[in-house]
Write an enzyme that holds these catalytic residues in place. Structure first.
Site, PDB file in Angstrom:
ATOM      1  N   ALA A  66       0.694  -1.226   0.040  1.00  0.00           N
ATOM      2  CA  ALA A  66      -0.185   0.020   0.258  1.00  0.00           C
ATOM      3  C   ALA A  66       0.927   1.221  -0.134  1.00  0.00           C
ATOM      4  O   ALA A  66       2.242   1.026   0.407  1.00  0.00           O
ATOM      5  CB  ALA A  66      -0.901  -0.059   1.278  1.00  0.00           C
ATOM      6  N   GLY A 111       0.521  -5.385   0.622  1.00  0.00           N
ATOM      7  CA  GLY A 111      -0.472  -5.402  -0.124  1.00  0.00           C
ATOM      8  C   GLY A 111      -0.226  -6.245  -1.394  1.00  0.00           C
ATOM      9  O   GLY A 111      -1.000  -6.749  -2.179  1.00  0.00           O
ATOM     10  N   GLU A 114      -0.146  -9.704  -0.734  1.00  0.00           N
ATOM     11  CA  GLU A 114      -1.739  -9.901  -0.743  1.00  0.00           C
ATOM     12  C   GLU A 114      -2.414 -10.036  -1.879  1.00  0.00           C
ATOM     13  O   GLU A 114      -3.367 -11.029  -2.123  1.00  0.00           O
ATOM     14  CB  GLU A 114      -2.347  -9.120   0.404  1.00  0.00           C
ATOM     15  CG  GLU A 114      -1.813  -9.170   1.887  1.00  0.00           C
ATOM     16  CD  GLU A 114      -1.993  -8.210   2.751  1.00  0.00           C
ATOM     17  OE1 GLU A 114      -1.641  -7.037   2.258  1.00  0.00           O
ATOM     18  OE2 GLU A 114      -2.671  -8.256   3.769  1.00  0.00           O
ATOM     19  N   GLU A 134       4.246  -5.291   7.436  1.00  0.00           N
ATOM     20  CA  GLU A 134       3.365  -4.302   7.889  1.00  0.00           C
ATOM     21  C   GLU A 134       3.749  -4.037   9.666  1.00  0.00           C
ATOM     22  O   GLU A 134       3.552  -3.012   9.911  1.00  0.00           O
ATOM     23  CB  GLU A 134       1.831  -4.807   7.884  1.00  0.00           C
ATOM     24  CG  GLU A 134       1.391  -4.879   6.689  1.00  0.00           C
ATOM     25  CD  GLU A 134       1.564  -5.958   5.538  1.00  0.00           C
ATOM     26  OE1 GLU A 134       2.361  -6.770   6.013  1.00  0.00           O
ATOM     27  OE2 GLU A 134       0.728  -5.997   4.700  1.00  0.00           O
TER      28      GLU A 134
HETATM   29  N1  DAK Z   1       4.573   3.515  -0.856  1.00  0.00           N
HETATM   30  C1  DAK Z   1       4.952   4.613  -1.155  1.00  0.00           C
HETATM   31  N2  DAK Z   1       6.286   4.863  -1.917  1.00  0.00           N
HETATM   32  C2  DAK Z   1       6.890   3.678  -2.013  1.00  0.00           C
HETATM   33  C3  DAK Z   1       6.533   2.262  -1.646  1.00  0.00           C
HETATM   34  C4  DAK Z   1       5.340   2.392  -0.877  1.00  0.00           C
HETATM   35  N3  DAK Z   1       4.979   1.181  -0.421  1.00  0.00           N
HETATM   36  N4  DAK Z   1       7.681   1.466  -1.812  1.00  0.00           N
HETATM   37  C5  DAK Z   1       8.586   2.244  -2.361  1.00  0.00           C
HETATM   38  N5  DAK Z   1       8.193   3.354  -2.590  1.00  0.00           N
HETATM   39  C6  DAK Z   1       8.776   4.641  -3.170  1.00  0.00           C
HETATM   40  C7  DAK Z   1       9.866   4.996  -2.396  1.00  0.00           C
HETATM   41  O1  DAK Z   1       9.776   5.917  -1.342  1.00  0.00           O
HETATM   42  C8  DAK Z   1      10.906   5.658  -3.378  1.00  0.00           C
HETATM   43  O2  DAK Z   1      10.255   6.784  -3.560  1.00  0.00           O
HETATM   44  P1  DAK Z   1      11.465   8.173  -3.925  1.00  0.00           P
HETATM   45  O3  DAK Z   1      12.330   8.340  -2.808  1.00  0.00           O
HETATM   46  O4  DAK Z   1      12.425   7.618  -5.264  1.00  0.00           O
HETATM   47  O5  DAK Z   1      10.410   9.251  -4.204  1.00  0.00           O
HETATM   48  C9  DAK Z   1      10.888   4.903  -4.587  1.00  0.00           C
HETATM   49  O6  DAK Z   1       9.515   4.145  -4.309  1.00  0.00           O
HETATM   50  C10 DAK Z   1      11.841   3.748  -4.693  1.00  0.00           C
HETATM   51  O7  DAK Z   1      11.884   3.051  -3.497  1.00  0.00           O
HETATM   52  P2  DAK Z   1      13.325   2.721  -2.654  1.00  0.00           P
HETATM   53  O8  DAK Z   1      14.180   4.015  -3.149  1.00  0.00           O
HETATM   54  O9  DAK Z   1      12.890   2.545  -1.359  1.00  0.00           O
HETATM   55  O10 DAK Z   1      13.959   1.577  -3.357  1.00  0.00           O
HETATM   56  P3  DAK Z   1      14.780   0.424  -2.931  1.00  0.00           P
HETATM   57  O11 DAK Z   1      15.128  -0.663  -4.145  1.00  0.00           O
HETATM   58  O12 DAK Z   1      15.838   0.956  -2.078  1.00  0.00           O
HETATM   59  O13 DAK Z   1      13.906  -0.546  -2.006  1.00  0.00           O
HETATM   60  C11 DAK Z   1      11.812  -1.630  -1.341  1.00  0.00           C
HETATM   61  C12 DAK Z   1      12.824  -1.413  -2.470  1.00  0.00           C
HETATM   62  C13 DAK Z   1      10.548  -2.286  -1.976  1.00  0.00           C
HETATM   63  C14 DAK Z   1      12.663  -2.570  -0.610  1.00  0.00           C
HETATM   64  C15 DAK Z   1      11.633  -0.346  -0.511  1.00  0.00           C
HETATM   65  O14 DAK Z   1      11.224   0.797  -1.139  1.00  0.00           O
HETATM   66  C16 DAK Z   1      10.582  -0.692   0.563  1.00  0.00           C
HETATM   67  O15 DAK Z   1      10.922  -1.132   1.550  1.00  0.00           O
HETATM   68  N6  DAK Z   1       9.227  -0.295   0.316  1.00  0.00           N
HETATM   69  C17 DAK Z   1       8.140  -0.222   1.311  1.00  0.00           C
HETATM   70  C18 DAK Z   1       7.710  -1.748   1.407  1.00  0.00           C
HETATM   71  C19 DAK Z   1       6.653  -1.760   2.135  1.00  0.00           C
HETATM   72  O16 DAK Z   1       6.736  -1.629   3.613  1.00  0.00           O
HETATM   73  N7  DAK Z   1       5.054  -1.685   1.853  1.00  0.00           N
HETATM   74  C20 DAK Z   1       4.232  -1.262   2.625  1.00  0.00           C
HETATM   75  C21 DAK Z   1       3.617  -2.616   3.402  1.00  0.00           C
HETATM   76  S1  DAK Z   1       2.377  -2.295   4.126  1.00  0.00           S
HETATM   77  C22 DAK Z   1      -4.941  -1.347   5.112  1.00  0.00           C
HETATM   78  C23 DAK Z   1      -4.861  -2.474   4.805  1.00  0.00           C
HETATM   79  C24 DAK Z   1      -3.814  -2.991   4.237  1.00  0.00           C
HETATM   80  C25 DAK Z   1      -2.643  -2.041   4.167  1.00  0.00           C
HETATM   81  C26 DAK Z   1      -2.777  -0.714   4.208  1.00  0.00           C
HETATM   82  C27 DAK Z   1      -4.118  -0.407   4.781  1.00  0.00           C
HETATM   83  N8  DAK Z   1      -6.361  -0.895   5.682  1.00  0.00           N
HETATM   84  C28 DAK Z   1      -7.251  -2.008   6.042  1.00  0.00           C
HETATM   85  C29 DAK Z   1      -6.866   0.413   5.734  1.00  0.00           C
HETATM   86  C30 DAK Z   1      -1.227  -2.791   3.551  1.00  0.00           C
HETATM   87  C31 DAK Z   1      -0.404  -2.162   3.821  1.00  0.00           C
HETATM   88  C32 DAK Z   1       0.965  -2.476   3.372  1.00  0.00           C
HETATM   89  O17 DAK Z   1       0.942  -2.960   2.139  1.00  0.00           O
END
Ligand code: DAK
Length: 261
Positions: A66, A111, A114, A134
């Protein structure tokens, strides 16, 4: 179909849906979730589409979860709206009457993992990485991860992945049952399309009924599941495609012409 965050191409019965937000590694914001919901609804209704393949744009990521930039300041009611949107889109994907294949071309986190689990089959490129990060963000999997992951990989493995936030590679995802196959990155889409074509040779209604039997059957006790199977099996006898499949076999024919009726 024109969308801001999705690319949709359909040919020869196969719809390829690409989540297209490469700057944020295809993270799912509310707008993308709403578009996915709309797109899945349209694909479900389109009789020319027989199989749906879902992938992410670019070489690095399928879906990196997400959109954290949207979630960071979201209030509880806003979070709920986002959750409802995702729930509807993912459920529509999971229950679609036609087969769905996740072509996981890179990061499938949160997500992203998922949404791959809501597809019928997952094919991972050698570059794919799966994880549920998460709990490291102060939330918990909320797009079905606490429910679908243990059903797929077992309770203990699901808890380990969710409690540690460890990322696993494609081969480990294959080993634990999160991916059906691992293929070289440059062959991923062709591999999925070839599988879609093998599915398209078979009776579409039989696939729909089998999918229902499997999906519903896994959530009820075995007796109820077997009863459901018997009922749906009976229903398949009312189809023209059952007559076609069996008649062609008995006549030693080669070509079956299924019509989905
Ligand atoms: N959201 C927003 N931006 C993201 C992102 C994300 N999930 N993942 C990556 N980006 C963006 C980074 O901020 C970066 O942006 P800039 O700095 O260039 O502007 C760009 O994409 C490139 O990312 P990185 O520079 O970090 O790239 P790396 O190769 O160094 O790392 C990575 C890749 C995938 C390991 C890293 O980006 C990472 O850890 N990303 C976050 C992964 C994550 O934690 N995802 C979210 C999981 S939580 C809900 C229910 C469920 C959910 C939400 C709400 N409700 C019931 C309301 C679900 C939640 C989730 O999915």
């Amino acid at each position: 179909m024109e969308y801001k965050n999705l690319l949709v191409e359909a040919s020869e019965g196969i719809a390829l849906v690409t989540i297209n937000r490469p700057k944020s590694l295809n993270a799912l914001n509310s707008e993308t979730l709403a578009e996915l919901n709309d797109c899945f609804k349209a694909l479900e209704a389109d009789d020319d589409v027989k199989v749906v393949i879902l992938t992410g744009s670019g070489e690095k990521s399928f879906v990196a979860g997400a959109d954290i930039s949207e979630m960071v300041n979201a209030t509880a009611p806003e979070g709920r709206v986002m959750g409802m949107l995702a729930r509807e889109a993912f459920k529509r994907l999971e229950d679609m009457k036609k087969p769905t294949i996740a072509a996981v071309n890179g990061y499938a986190l949160g997500g992203g993992c998922e949404i791959s689990m809501a597809c019928d089959v997952t094919v991972a490129s050698e570059k794919a990485k799966f994880g549920q990060p998460e709990t490291g963000l102060g939330i918990l999997p909320g797009f079905g991860g606490t429910q679908r992951l243990p059903r797929l990989v077992g309770k203990k493995m699901a808890k380990e992945l969710i409690f540690t936030c460890d990322m696993i590679d494609a081969n480990e995802a294959y080993r634990i049952g999160l991916a059906n196959h691992v293929v070289p990155a440059d062959q991923l889409i062709d591999y999925c399309k070839a599988m879609a074509k093998r599915m398209m040779k078979n009776a579409p209604l039989s696939i729909t009924l089998a999918k229902q039997a499997i999906n519903i059957g896994l959530d009820v006790d075995i007796d109820a599941g077997l009863q459901l199977e018997a009922n749906l099996f009976g229903l398949s006898f009312a189809t023209a495609d059952k007559k076609e499949g069996m008649t062609v076999f008995l006549n030693k024919g080669k070509e079956k012409h299924f019509i989905g009726k």
